[in-house]
Design an enzyme around this catalytic site. Structure first.
Site, PDB file in Angstrom:
ATOM      1  N   LEU A   4      36.561   3.054  73.927  1.00  0.00           N
ATOM      2  CA  LEU A   4      36.734   3.791  75.484  1.00  0.00           C
ATOM      3  C   LEU A   4      36.665   2.603  76.228  1.00  0.00           C
ATOM      4  O   LEU A   4      36.068   1.986  76.086  1.00  0.00           O
ATOM      5  CB  LEU A   4      35.931   4.171  75.035  1.00  0.00           C
ATOM      6  CG  LEU A   4      36.372   6.072  74.411  1.00  0.00           C
ATOM      7  CD1 LEU A   4      35.320   6.603  74.721  1.00  0.00           C
ATOM      8  CD2 LEU A   4      37.430   5.980  74.896  1.00  0.00           C
ATOM      9  N   LYS A   5      37.112   2.724  77.242  1.00  0.00           N
ATOM     10  CA  LYS A   5      36.879   2.004  78.675  1.00  0.00           C
ATOM     11  C   LYS A   5      36.420   2.779  79.591  1.00  0.00           C
ATOM     12  O   LYS A   5      36.389   4.059  79.966  1.00  0.00           O
ATOM     13  CB  LYS A   5      38.309   1.809  79.641  1.00  0.00           C
ATOM     14  CG  LYS A   5      37.616   1.634  81.376  1.00  0.00           C
ATOM     15  CD  LYS A   5      36.924   0.696  81.470  1.00  0.00           C
ATOM     16  CE  LYS A   5      36.923   0.794  82.806  1.00  0.00           C
ATOM     17  NZ  LYS A   5      35.758   0.404  83.441  1.00  0.00           N
ATOM     18  N   LEU A   6      34.912   2.330  79.215  1.00  0.00           N
ATOM     19  CA  LEU A   6      33.317   3.327  79.760  1.00  0.00           C
ATOM     20  C   LEU A   6      33.290   3.664  80.712  1.00  0.00           C
ATOM     21  O   LEU A   6      33.772   2.155  81.305  1.00  0.00           O
ATOM     22  CB  LEU A   6      32.279   3.050  78.911  1.00  0.00           C
ATOM     23  CG  LEU A   6      32.141   3.402  77.407  1.00  0.00           C
ATOM     24  CD1 LEU A   6      31.382   2.787  76.892  1.00  0.00           C
ATOM     25  CD2 LEU A   6      32.344   4.350  77.620  1.00  0.00           C
TER      26      LEU A   6
END
Length: 157
Positions: free
Chosen positions: A24-26
């Site tokens: 995931l790209k946080l």
């Protein structure tokens, strides 16, 4: 000790490839966590020392000689990253938002660079040494299956 982090590279479309992992790209602030010479230091990706801003992260008990790469986030009621809340917390010590350091890479271990190791091996090392802590989390990944992962992330908004 500060190490400049590797930045993301954009892909125009999701893809499946067993030579790649997906995470995931946080939506937070990039953070380098360094524990060298008996002290913990926290740096933004622009080499700003923000150690004093996040005292709750000082007790993450990583071994001396370790540098981690990750993202600090504040989550909303659903557990999703809330960038506006993160910025509020970053700009004001009076903010009541709690941060979590989400570690996704290890750059140094036992005072030696491990950046020559393949990412998947570094992530295994990171998983082994990152202690359970109320303000730290290991960023999970999947190997290949980028199309399925992208579809799931899209489904969850």
């Amino acid at each position: 000790m500060f190490i400049s982090p590797m930045l993301l590279h954009k892909s125009n479309e999701p893809f499946d490839d067993p030579d790649y992992i997906s995470e995931l790209k946080l939506d937070g602030i990039r953070l380098i966590v360094s524990k060298m010479d008996d002290q913990m230091k926290l740096y933004t990706r622009h080499h700003n020392d923000v150690t004093a801003l996040f005292p709750e992260l000082h007790s993450i008990d990583i071994p001396y000689g370790t540098i981690l790469d990750g993202e600090i986030i504040v989550t909303d009621q659903k557990g999703c990253p809330d960038f506006d809340a993160m910025m509020e917390r970053f700009q004001s010590r009076r903010s009541e938002h709690h941060v979590t350091f989400c570690a996704f890479d290890i750059l140094y271990y036992d005072h030696d660079s491990v950046m020559y190791l393949p990412l998947i091996e570094r992530k295994e090392l990171l998983k082994r040494i990152l202690p359970q802590h109320p303000h730290a989390a290991y960023v999970q990944h999947i190997v290949g299956r980028g199309l399925d992962y992208f579809a799931l992330v899209k489904e969850k908004d």
